[in-house]
Design a protein around this motif. Structure first.
Motif, PDB file in Angstrom:
ATOM      1  N   PHE A 133      -2.132   4.834  15.151  1.00 27.24           N
ATOM      2  CA  PHE A 133      -2.992   3.737  14.715  1.00 27.24           C
ATOM      3  C   PHE A 133      -2.228   2.400  14.768  1.00 27.24           C
ATOM      4  O   PHE A 133      -1.006   2.351  14.559  1.00 27.24           O
ATOM      5  N   ASP A 134      -2.995   1.343  14.981  1.00 25.33           N
ATOM      6  CA  ASP A 134      -2.403   0.010  15.016  1.00 25.33           C
ATOM      7  C   ASP A 134      -2.132  -0.515  13.613  1.00 25.33           C
ATOM      8  O   ASP A 134      -1.293  -1.412  13.441  1.00 25.33           O
ATOM      9  N   LYS A 135      -2.815   0.013  12.654  1.00 24.21           N
ATOM     10  CA  LYS A 135      -2.649  -0.466  11.278  1.00 24.21           C
ATOM     11  C   LYS A 135      -2.710   0.725  10.326  1.00 24.21           C
ATOM     12  O   LYS A 135      -3.657   1.515  10.356  1.00 24.21           O
ATOM     13  N   VAL A 136      -1.684   0.882   9.509  1.00 26.08           N
ATOM     14  CA  VAL A 136      -1.641   1.932   8.484  1.00 26.08           C
ATOM     15  C   VAL A 136      -1.201   1.267   7.189  1.00 26.08           C
ATOM     16  O   VAL A 136      -0.043   0.857   7.051  1.00 26.08           O
ATOM     17  N   GLU A 137      -2.133   1.151   6.244  1.00 24.81           N
ATOM     18  CA  GLU A 137      -1.844   0.467   4.987  1.00 24.81           C
ATOM     19  C   GLU A 137      -2.227   1.350   3.797  1.00 24.81           C
ATOM     20  O   GLU A 137      -3.363   1.821   3.706  1.00 24.81           O
ATOM     21  N   TYR A 138      -1.256   1.557   2.889  1.00 27.63           N
ATOM     22  CA  TYR A 138      -1.500   2.276   1.647  1.00 27.63           C
ATOM     23  C   TYR A 138      -1.691   1.280   0.521  1.00 27.63           C
ATOM     24  O   TYR A 138      -1.111   0.179   0.536  1.00 27.63           O
ATOM     25  N   ASN A 139      -2.489   1.629  -0.456  1.00 26.27           N
ATOM     26  CA  ASN A 139      -2.600   0.789  -1.640  1.00 26.27           C
ATOM     27  C   ASN A 139      -1.382   1.014  -2.525  1.00 26.27           C
ATOM     28  O   ASN A 139      -0.550   1.912  -2.273  1.00 26.27           O
ATOM     29  N   SER A 140      -1.251   0.190  -3.558  1.00 32.58           N
ATOM     30  CA  SER A 140      -0.056   0.253  -4.406  1.00 32.58           C
ATOM     31  C   SER A 140       0.077   1.587  -5.130  1.00 32.58           C
ATOM     32  O   SER A 140       1.178   2.076  -5.367  1.00 32.58           O
ATOM     33  N   LYS A 141      -1.063   2.214  -5.471  1.00 36.58           N
ATOM     34  CA  LYS A 141      -1.027   3.518  -6.173  1.00 36.58           C
ATOM     35  C   LYS A 141      -0.659   4.650  -5.232  1.00 36.58           C
ATOM     36  O   LYS A 141      -0.090   5.660  -5.644  1.00 36.58           O
ATOM     37  N   GLY A 142      -1.005   4.495  -3.971  1.00 38.53           N
ATOM     38  CA  GLY A 142      -0.679   5.525  -2.985  1.00 38.53           C
ATOM     39  C   GLY A 142      -1.747   6.571  -2.814  1.00 38.53           C
ATOM     40  O   GLY A 142      -1.507   7.616  -2.210  1.00 38.53           O
ATOM     41  N   ASN A 143      -2.964   6.352  -3.335  1.00 34.19           N
ATOM     42  CA  ASN A 143      -4.053   7.333  -3.180  1.00 34.19           C
ATOM     43  C   ASN A 143      -5.127   6.836  -2.213  1.00 34.19           C
ATOM     44  O   ASN A 143      -6.213   7.399  -2.151  1.00 34.19           O
ATOM     45  N   GLN A 144      -4.813   5.792  -1.443  1.00 35.07           N
ATOM     46  CA  GLN A 144      -5.763   5.271  -0.470  1.00 35.07           C
ATOM     47  C   GLN A 144      -4.987   4.752   0.737  1.00 35.07           C
ATOM     48  O   GLN A 144      -3.948   4.108   0.592  1.00 35.07           O
ATOM     49  N   VAL A 145      -5.509   5.050   1.938  1.00 35.85           N
ATOM     50  CA  VAL A 145      -4.865   4.574   3.159  1.00 35.85           C
ATOM     51  C   VAL A 145      -5.935   4.037   4.096  1.00 35.85           C
ATOM     52  O   VAL A 145      -7.008   4.624   4.239  1.00 35.85           O
ATOM     53  N   LEU A 146      -5.630   2.912   4.729  1.00 28.58           N
ATOM     54  CA  LEU A 146      -6.515   2.292   5.714  1.00 28.58           C
ATOM     55  C   LEU A 146      -5.918   2.505   7.095  1.00 28.58           C
ATOM     56  O   LEU A 146      -4.754   2.152   7.342  1.00 28.58           O
ATOM     57  N   LEU A 147      -6.723   3.101   8.011  1.00 24.62           N
ATOM     58  CA  LEU A 147      -6.289   3.376   9.376  1.00 24.62           C
ATOM     59  C   LEU A 147      -7.174   2.582  10.326  1.00 24.62           C
ATOM     60  O   LEU A 147      -8.398   2.686  10.267  1.00 24.62           O
ATOM     61  N   VAL A 148      -6.550   1.810  11.225  1.00 22.29           N
ATOM     62  CA  VAL A 148      -7.314   1.003  12.179  1.00 22.29           C
ATOM     63  C   VAL A 148      -6.743   1.229  13.576  1.00 22.29           C
ATOM     64  O   VAL A 148      -5.518   1.192  13.760  1.00 22.29           O
ATOM     65  N   LYS A 149      -7.652   1.467  14.520  1.00 26.21           N
ATOM     66  CA  LYS A 149      -7.273   1.587  15.927  1.00 26.21           C
ATOM     67  C   LYS A 149      -8.089   0.575  16.727  1.00 26.21           C
ATOM     68  O   LYS A 149      -9.327   0.620  16.743  1.00 26.21           O
ATOM     69  N   ASN A 150      -7.378  -0.367  17.369  1.00 27.68           N
ATOM     70  CA  ASN A 150      -8.041  -1.380  18.185  1.00 27.68           C
ATOM     71  C   ASN A 150      -8.287  -0.862  19.597  1.00 27.68           C
ATOM     72  O   ASN A 150      -7.430  -0.187  20.186  1.00 27.68           O
ATOM     73  N   PHE A 151      -9.449  -1.181  20.132  1.00 27.61           N
ATOM     74  CA  PHE A 151      -9.775  -0.778  21.498  1.00 27.61           C
ATOM     75  C   PHE A 151      -9.319  -1.816  22.523  1.00 27.61           C
ATOM     76  O   PHE A 151      -9.176  -1.517  23.698  1.00 27.61           O
ATOM     77  N   LYS A 152      -9.104  -3.048  22.053  1.00 31.13           N
ATOM     78  CA  LYS A 152      -8.709  -4.118  22.956  1.00 31.13           C
ATOM     79  C   LYS A 152      -7.356  -4.661  22.531  1.00 31.13           C
ATOM     80  O   LYS A 152      -7.069  -4.779  21.344  1.00 31.13           O
ATOM     81  N   GLU A 153      -6.533  -4.988  23.499  1.00 29.79           N
ATOM     82  CA  GLU A 153      -5.212  -5.530  23.203  1.00 29.79           C
ATOM     83  C   GLU A 153      -5.330  -6.949  22.658  1.00 29.79           C
ATOM     84  O   GLU A 153      -6.172  -7.713  23.103  1.00 29.79           O
TER      85      GLU A 153
END
Length: 582
Positions: A562-582
């Motif tokens: 993934f292009d973006k992997v972000e956890y929240n401060s507690k660590g029980n949530q993660v955001l995954l983003v994959k871009n189709f365009k550069e």
């Protein structure tokens, strides 16, 4: 001591007596009856011996013993009558003694035959069999005593009180007290035989063989009673002018009826066997045709078709299955989970195996069907390929368990081409088996914006994140606990314990999914206590590289995919983003 045994027939004396025969044709007929009866009983002995040798049925073995005893009784009775007619009284008394001694063993053989007739009534049959062995012991004891003191049984020197009634009795010896006791016991045995025969007709009323045998028993019983009455009272129920053993005739008629019963049963059995043989031949041809059709269909489809035993070993497979799973000789002994893991993509092998084993476990318990996806390396290109698996549970009548399986490449959905954007919110329980269905749905539209290999890798990364949310988040399984459970090969059982634990069983994993022409986004959150993301990443980096652990790869995989992997401060949530365009 010589009078214990039959004497050697004096040939010249016998011939001389026959040449001087001065009796009527009526007497000659009486003389021929016991001889004819002997040959009839001998033929039955031979038939019974043949039947028992080929079929080992209790009714044939006991019938052989009974007919053998009857044959010797008729044999000695015939010699008694012949020698009495010829005036050889001393020798005739020996045959009288031998014949009645042989008849004593009816106390055993009659009851054994009765026991066989009642084979379906187990308790009655065993009780009569025990009485039979008591009768055998009594017969042996009677034999020993009579050899020591023959006058107590049949006198070899003194004529019978009925010896002068008719020429057929001239050679009979005087009956002793033991013969009367024997006859009393014999009467009881005959009574048991009659009762058993009547009951067997009721139990086996549709069996013609049993009915005929029982009818023969009734005839033999009636003639035996008539003989007993004559010996003790001097007259018979019928044909008092004749003097031959009624029991000899009864046994002969019984033997004749038994032969008819056996022949009828044999013919009916042969007819059934012939009918069964025809049915089997017809069924065999149908099975061969069905097998040919099955092979043609199995080899002709673009699917892997195979069957598994209850321990998931390969039983049969088509050419496509052999290609997918590299089924060489050395792989045949591997179970399906082991073989699938061997040729699965190394990056996602742990999750794929967990999903597979959970589906198989549910299939074994629910005994219906299982549907899931798994990734293998394409046998030609070596690239990861996602397969759809459909497995059906089959439980045959003989208790054998078999699984019929189909596997094929994922098919593109026409609807995917029409999707411009979509948004979903999902909540899933803490079951591994649900991960495959969820990730398949959340990645099915990616093929519109990227190649199939890349979308498959996204699916595998998403699977890792969701299983981490279930295991480490909702079920609160620590990194060390998972490592230890995997090492002890009890991890699935450990997960099931946590799934039913009141502390964790109601927790859910929630997923927000967004897809448009620019990117795909997954927000995965669990209801656990969270974790120190940065510290765990440092530990995972070190452990995975240094110890090559079977878990911990999921976090690293998502960072690469993934292009973006972000956890929240507690660590029980993660955001995954994959871009189709550069």
């Amino acid at each position: 001591m010589l009078w214990y045994f039959p004497c050697i027939i004096q040939q010249y004396q016998l011939v001389e007596s026959l040449m001087n025969w001065d009796y009527s044709l009526f007497d000659a007929i009486q003389l021929m009856i016991p001889i004819f009866c002997f040959f009839m009983t001998m033929s039955v002995v031979i038939i019974y011996l043949f039947l028992y040798k080929n079929f080992h049925n209790k009714i044939y073995s006991t019938g052989f013993l009974f007919s053998l005893t009857a044959m010797f009784f008729v044999f000695f009775e015939s010699l008694l009558i012949i020698y009495g007619w010829l005036g050889l009284y001393e020798e005739g008394r020996i045959f009288h003694f031998a014949g009645q001694m042989t008849a004593s063993y009816f106390m055993f053989t009659l009851l054994m035959f009765s026991s066989a007739l009642m084979e379906k009534a187990t308790l009655i049959s065993k009780a009569v069999e025990k009485m039979a062995y008591i009768g055998l012991g009594a017969a042996v004891l009677l034999t020993v005593v009579s050899l020591i003191k023959p006058e107590l049984f049949i006198s070899l020197s003194e004529a019978s009180d009925i010896a002068q009634l008719t020429p057929g009795n001239f050679a009979r010896g005087k009956e002793g007290i033991l013969l009367s006791v024997r006859d009393l016991v014999m009467g009881f045995c005959i009574f048991v035989l009659v009762i058993m025969s009547a009951i067997s007709i009721v139990i086996n009323k549709a069996n013609i063989k049993t009915i005929l045998i029982a009818f023969g028993n009734f005839i033999a019983t009636f003639t035996a009673i008539d003989d007993l009455i004559f010996f003790h009272f001097g007259h018979s129920f019928y044909l008092n002018g004749f003097r031959f053993s009624r029991l000899s005739v009864g046994l002969s008629f019984m033997s004749f009826i038994i032969i008819i019963a056996i022949l009828v049963d044999y013919i009916m059995t042969q007819n059934r066997l012939n009918d069964t043989h025809d049915i089997l031949q017809s069924t065999h041809k149908k099975l061969q045709l069905s097998e040919q059709k099955y092979r043609h269909l199995a080899e002709g489809v673009d699917q892997a078709v195979f069957s598994l035993s209850k321990d998931y070993k390969f039983l049969s497979y088509n050419k496509k299955a052999s290609q997918y799973f590299h089924l060489a000789k050395e792989e045949i002994d591997l179970s399906f989970p082991d073989l699938l893991g061997k040729f699965s993509n190394i990056e996602n092998k742990g999750v794929s195996r967990q999903i597979l084993l959970e589906n198989l476990r549910q299939l074994s318990s629910e005994k219906e069907s299982a549907f899931f996806h798994s990734v293998i390396n394409d046998p030609r290109t070596g690239e990861p390929e996602e397969l759809e698996f459909h497995i059906d549970y089959v439980d045959s009548d003989d208790g054998e368990i078999e699984y019929i399986c189909r596997a094929e490449k994922m098919k593109a959905n026409r609807l995917i081409r029409c999707i411009e954007q979509e948004k979903l919110q999902l909540s899933i329980e803490n079951y591994i088996i649900a991960i495959d269905d969820v990730t398949t749905r959340l990645t099915s539209a990616l093929n519109k914006y990227m190649d199939s290999g890349s979308s498959l890798m996204i699916k595998m990364g998403l699977q890792e994140i969701i299983i981490n949310a279930i295991e480490h988040g909702n079920l609160n399984i620590t990194f060390e606990e998972k490592s230890q459970a995997l090492k002890e090969n009890r991890y699935l059982d450990f997960i099931r314990e946590r799934q039913v634990d009141p502390l964790y069983k109601d927790r859910m994993v929630r997923i927000d999914y967004v897809l448009n022409s620019d990117y795909v986004q997954y927000l995965v959150r669990d209801e656990g206590v969270g974790f120190d993301y940065k510290s765990t990443m440092r530990m995972v980096d070190h452990s995975v590289e240094q110890e090559f652990m079977t878990h911990g790869r999921g976090i690293n995989m998502t960072r690469v995919l993934f292009d973006k992997v972000e956890y929240n401060s507690k660590g029980n949530q993660v955001l995954l983003v994959k871009n189709f365009k550069e």
